[in-house]
Scaffold this motif. Sequence first.
Motif, PDB file in Angstrom:
ATOM      1  N   THR A   1     -29.235 -79.660  26.413  1.00 37.54           N
ATOM      2  CA  THR A   1     -30.629 -79.686  26.781  1.00 37.54           C
ATOM      3  C   THR A   1     -31.554 -79.101  25.866  1.00 37.54           C
ATOM      4  OG1 THR A   1     -29.584 -79.713  29.081  1.00 37.54           O
ATOM      5  CG2 THR A   1     -31.843 -79.238  28.811  1.00 37.54           C
ATOM      6  N   PRO A   2     -32.430 -79.806  25.186  1.00 38.73           N
ATOM      7  CA  PRO A   2     -33.304 -79.051  24.296  1.00 38.73           C
ATOM      8  C   PRO A   2     -34.004 -78.340  25.193  1.00 38.73           C
ATOM      9  CG  PRO A   2     -33.384 -81.477  24.020  1.00 38.73           C
ATOM     10  CD  PRO A   2     -32.455 -81.339  25.237  1.00 38.73           C
ATOM     11  N   GLY A   3     -34.360 -77.187  24.510  1.00 39.50           N
ATOM     12  CA  GLY A   3     -34.919 -75.994  25.101  1.00 39.50           C
ATOM     13  C   GLY A   3     -36.358 -76.097  25.810  1.00 39.50           C
ATOM     14  N   VAL A   4     -37.200 -77.142  24.945  1.00 49.51           N
ATOM     15  CA  VAL A   4     -38.513 -77.371  25.311  1.00 49.51           C
ATOM     16  C   VAL A   4     -38.259 -78.183  26.678  1.00 49.51           C
ATOM     17  CG1 VAL A   4     -38.423 -79.468  23.932  1.00 49.51           C
ATOM     18  CG2 VAL A   4     -40.790 -78.339  24.576  1.00 49.51           C
ATOM     19  N   ILE A   5     -37.269 -78.769  26.878  1.00 47.75           N
ATOM     20  CA  ILE A   5     -37.184 -79.467  28.214  1.00 47.75           C
ATOM     21  C   ILE A   5     -36.536 -79.044  29.294  1.00 47.75           C
ATOM     22  CG2 ILE A   5     -36.226 -81.667  29.416  1.00 47.75           C
ATOM     23  CD1 ILE A   5     -36.011 -82.970  26.599  1.00 47.75           C
ATOM     24  N   LEU A   6     -35.620 -78.144  29.142  1.00 45.00           N
ATOM     25  CA  LEU A   6     -35.022 -76.943  29.950  1.00 45.00           C
ATOM     26  C   LEU A   6     -36.328 -76.258  30.534  1.00 45.00           C
ATOM     27  CD1 LEU A   6     -32.439 -75.841  31.299  1.00 45.00           C
ATOM     28  CD2 LEU A   6     -32.458 -74.206  29.422  1.00 45.00           C
ATOM     29  N   ARG A   7     -37.026 -75.528  29.731  1.00 46.12           N
ATOM     30  CA  ARG A   7     -37.813 -74.483  30.187  1.00 46.12           C
ATOM     31  C   ARG A   7     -39.151 -75.196  30.864  1.00 46.12           C
ATOM     32  NH1 ARG A   7     -39.147 -69.186  28.802  1.00 46.12           N
ATOM     33  NH2 ARG A   7     -36.959 -69.116  28.769  1.00 46.12           N
ATOM     34  N   ASN A   8     -39.457 -76.156  30.137  1.00 46.28           N
ATOM     35  CA  ASN A   8     -40.885 -76.758  30.735  1.00 46.28           C
ATOM     36  C   ASN A   8     -40.619 -77.825  31.696  1.00 46.28           C
ATOM     37  OD1 ASN A   8     -42.814 -75.189  28.852  1.00 46.28           O
ATOM     38  ND2 ASN A   8     -41.368 -76.101  27.363  1.00 46.28           N
ATOM     39  N   VAL A   9     -39.458 -78.263  31.721  1.00 46.06           N
ATOM     40  CA  VAL A   9     -39.385 -79.434  32.909  1.00 46.06           C
ATOM     41  C   VAL A   9     -38.352 -78.827  33.959  1.00 46.06           C
ATOM     42  CG1 VAL A   9     -38.616 -81.812  33.321  1.00 46.06           C
ATOM     43  CG2 VAL A   9     -39.706 -81.197  31.446  1.00 46.06           C
ATOM     44  N   MET A  10     -37.132 -78.762  33.675  1.00 43.44           N
ATOM     45  CA  MET A  10     -35.977 -78.302  34.732  1.00 43.44           C
ATOM     46  C   MET A  10     -36.520 -77.100  35.330  1.00 43.44           C
ATOM     47  SD  MET A  10     -31.908 -78.200  34.570  1.00 43.44           S
ATOM     48  CE  MET A  10     -31.088 -77.930  35.928  1.00 43.44           C
ATOM     49  N   GLU A  11     -37.171 -76.061  34.762  1.00 39.82           N
ATOM     50  CA  GLU A  11     -37.241 -74.808  35.232  1.00 39.82           C
ATOM     51  C   GLU A  11     -38.609 -74.537  35.488  1.00 39.82           C
ATOM     52  OE1 GLU A  11     -33.769 -72.484  32.820  1.00 39.82           O
ATOM     53  OE2 GLU A  11     -35.742 -72.135  32.233  1.00 39.82           O
ATOM     54  N   ASN A  12     -39.445 -75.514  35.642  1.00 40.74           N
ATOM     55  CA  ASN A  12     -40.923 -75.603  35.803  1.00 40.74           C
ATOM     56  C   ASN A  12     -41.264 -76.100  37.224  1.00 40.74           C
ATOM     57  OD1 ASN A  12     -43.669 -75.930  35.507  1.00 40.74           O
ATOM     58  ND2 ASN A  12     -43.685 -77.187  33.784  1.00 40.74           N
ATOM     59  N   PRO A  13     -41.955 -75.478  38.028  1.00 40.89           N
ATOM     60  CA  PRO A  13     -42.167 -75.885  39.318  1.00 40.89           C
ATOM     61  C   PRO A  13     -43.206 -76.815  39.378  1.00 40.89           C
ATOM     62  CG  PRO A  13     -43.195 -73.455  39.020  1.00 40.89           C
ATOM     63  CD  PRO A  13     -42.147 -74.221  37.857  1.00 40.89           C
ATOM     64  N   GLY A  14     -44.120 -76.912  38.155  1.00 43.38           N
ATOM     65  CA  GLY A  14     -45.146 -77.949  37.846  1.00 43.38           C
ATOM     66  C   GLY A  14     -44.355 -79.581  37.870  1.00 43.38           C
ATOM     67  N   TRP A  15     -43.194 -79.365  37.652  1.00 46.04           N
ATOM     68  CA  TRP A  15     -42.174 -80.751  37.644  1.00 46.04           C
ATOM     69  C   TRP A  15     -41.355 -80.873  38.590  1.00 46.04           C
ATOM     70  CZ3 TRP A  15     -43.077 -84.919  34.905  1.00 46.04           C
ATOM     71  CH2 TRP A  15     -43.890 -84.808  33.512  1.00 46.04           C
ATOM     72  N   TYR A  16     -40.817 -79.842  39.234  1.00 50.10           N
ATOM     73  CA  TYR A  16     -39.794 -79.881  40.346  1.00 50.10           C
ATOM     74  C   TYR A  16     -40.306 -79.914  41.735  1.00 50.10           C
ATOM     75  CZ  TYR A  16     -38.742 -74.595  40.278  1.00 50.10           C
ATOM     76  OH  TYR A  16     -38.992 -73.344  40.490  1.00 50.10           O
TER      77      TYR A  16
END
Length: 961
Positions: free
Chosen positions: A91-106
């Motif tokens: 998982t590219p770090g930029v996607i892991l941190r800014n999507v999967m771990e980001n309440p603005g997305w989840y």
Amino acid sequence: MSLNIHYKEDFKDRHIAPDLADTDAMLSTLGLGSVDELIDQTVPAKIRLKKPLNLPAAKSEKDYLSSLKQAASLNKVFKSYIGQGYYDTITPGVILRNVMENPGWYTQYTPYQAEVAQGRLQALLNFQTMVIDLTGMEIANASLLDEGTAAAEAMFMQFSLRKNQDARKFFVSELIFPQTMDILKTRANPFGIELVTGDHRTFTPTADYFGAIVQYPAGNGEVFDYTAFATQAHDAQVKLTVIADLLSLTLLTPPGEWGADIVVGTTQRFGVSIGFGGPHAAFFATKEEYKRSIPGRIIGVTIDSANNYALRMALQTREQHIRRDKATSNICTAQALLAIMAGFYAVYHGPKGLKLIAERTHGLAVALSDSLTQIGYSQLNKVYFDTIQVELGDLKDSIHKECIDNEINLYYKGTVAYISLDETTSLEDIKLLNKIFSKVKGIAADSVELASEEHIETVIPAALQRQSAYLTHPVFNSHHSEHEMLRYIKSLEAKDLSLCHSMIALGSCTMKLNATTEMIPVTWAEFSKIHPFAPADQVAGYYSVFNELDRWLSEITGFAAMSLQPNSGAQGEYAGLMVIRAYHQDRGDFQRNIALIPSSAHGTNPASAAMAGMKIVIVKCDAQGNIDVEDLKAKAEQHKDNLSCFMVTYPSTHGVFEESIVEICEVIHANGGQVYMDGANMNAQVGLTSPANIGADVCHLNLHKTFCIPHGGGGPGMGPIGVAAHLVKYLPGHAVVDINKGKSIPAVSSAPWGSASILIISHAYIAMMGGEGLKEATRYAILNANYIKARLEQHYPVLYSGSNGRCGHEMILDCREFKNYGIEVVDIAKRLMDYGFHAPTVSFPVAGTLMVEPTESEPKHELDRFCDALIAIRSEISAIEQGQLDRIDNPLKNAPHTAAVVTGDEWSHGYSRQVAAFPLPYVAAHKFWPSVGRVNDSFGDRSLVCACPPIESYMEEDAAI
């Protein structure tokens, strides 16, 4: 001053937002002296629990993470070559941190309100484009639950579309994955579909078949040329489904180019961790002529009120909430968050990057095959992408032991080892495998010559090598540096309203706090890197979590046992009904196929019942919105010989604790049926009552509602089912991992424990809340709802309430009278966006209404902001009624107002820009600007576009119509 050295933070005080001052103020508004008094007036005494929940004492956040880390350490993260549909990935770090771990997305909700969901809709459109391009098909949806259920949906779509109504046979290649076969069995059984398994090379399709399914590459890794088979199938009027590996399609000719009618699969290896089975986004692609039959959601291109490019969910008339028992599927929650991640993975790598990953994976498989052949092993696959078959003979046990000693898992079938490589495989990994296989043969590893990069040639014949271009749209060719990718992700996130901005008061959907501590362990390698078919002695940590969650949820529901397998609420409904079906048939009652369902039920209820092969009989509701007990009695008596079950939501979908619920359950049981309880409103039961205490036999739990798994913009969800003791032996089993009870139905999800990695979230929530905390959450959900009711009922009629005038955890605001002034409920929903809020549930379960649910996670000041907004909107409606605002040109009809409109050079409306954009003082400080004006649904349905196009051509086309 004495010091308190025993203080420990209480998580429930972080989760339940109202403090003592808020509580007192809300109770004062209600004219009550205590929360107990409110509960006594709301929840019928005869269904109340007599003793507290028997759960462990609540843990602090720090203590929970510490204890879970110990459990996680029991999981052994071996290098997995098991494959079978699950592969390690990066998982590219930029996607892991800014999507999967980001309440603005989840923390976003499903994008029914498109104007405040444009970022997520664009990300899902990217996903659809990716799938269409790679599969070579014409249309794709925005994800399904997993590969196995996508295949089952394909089979059922083919069955529904068949022209020969006598055709009931479905050919299944013997080389599909076993878990997929399991799900096909589950789905086929209620409809009398005959699954015929065999070798596609010797099978000839005939008119008594309606469909066929093959895997590409096959389950054993072999890549077949299915062109002739596809032609034969079509000559016999048989539709062909292909289960395809998306990464392989960067190198292999896509199925759409050699005759597939439907292509399904998983996008897991596009940057989404294995997670012991999920969650992962499946894909479903087909021909445009089937667009009204395709299951799940489709994101489509349209325009907004200013003729600007806009997106929305297309063709919503296909949704189960509208079509009910005529729906093509029962899908409600899918896998939006994971689809978004997979789409971003393709954006980040682009077509060149994806092809390089595929070439490296394939090249290493070729190198491994060559070296093992040198050692003296027989490699059985002639044409393959990433998986080879190695005949081990009597060396199997020795190979297995050496692999385990080196923390490696292979997949074994008889004396053959399947070795599946993936994105994470390195040349060093290949050398280690060679060393192991050489050692067992007594050969020095350094005597084996590994081919160099310049000398590795593909084994894929030219006829099967992809020639067509893919991912040519600029979005897949513009964001390959991390800086650009970060900005792209953030630009889309900024267009979406989530729980980061304001409360989302969706009735029936329970948008509560998803605490960060609950989310943290999901990405721990000990949980995220485990293959679902890993040996049991490597996953003791997972088993400990599952066992505890099973016990805790059984205690909460009052049931004997749970199945954690269903990976959505609708899947839980289906699983529960299939368990009931198995129970009746095991007793010889094959005729019991009538499902009684109240008219107020969720749309997925009749859809699920239809999928389980049941006939639906609707039970009326009375003028107060309660189930009409006399009508229920009459219909239960009428159908007593064939009665299978009654499906009921409690509290009701109307937001009321119906006092007749115990009698209702007794009536069903007296007539030979089972009671299925829809757990959508379980967050109003926990700690106060329970499904078993009320009299239910089965209940599914929406873990993404009551138990804090985030909605993820439309998924992931989980829908485990609890059952009474007499139904335990029928709970879902699995074809690969032995979780079977005495008489288990086949699997309903691809993985044994469904989306296993996110079960940790609910485990964390229960562990940190404890029994008393869970009960308090329920009490405050009811308090917050009744406070909103008290504030709003002077302005909006509340459609239903209990005998004491109280609602449960949600209420229905009746907006139908406003039609007299030209205002529809949708106008109120869109105007709420100008106030910074996502609309409550619109026109469900009653057309022309709003269903409001605040949850216990919202403080009084946020409830007041929401109430102030609705009261202000009611004042605007009054201004229309009194002629102070025009019936056509008013803030509601023109909502939402974008920044471009409000700051434009021209303003011709009969109200000010201030009223449009900043209608209340608080809005100025917390303004969320919708990125588009009101979307045009009919435009999008007239010219359905579900990939990334230049919008201008479609606007020109529409102008010419």
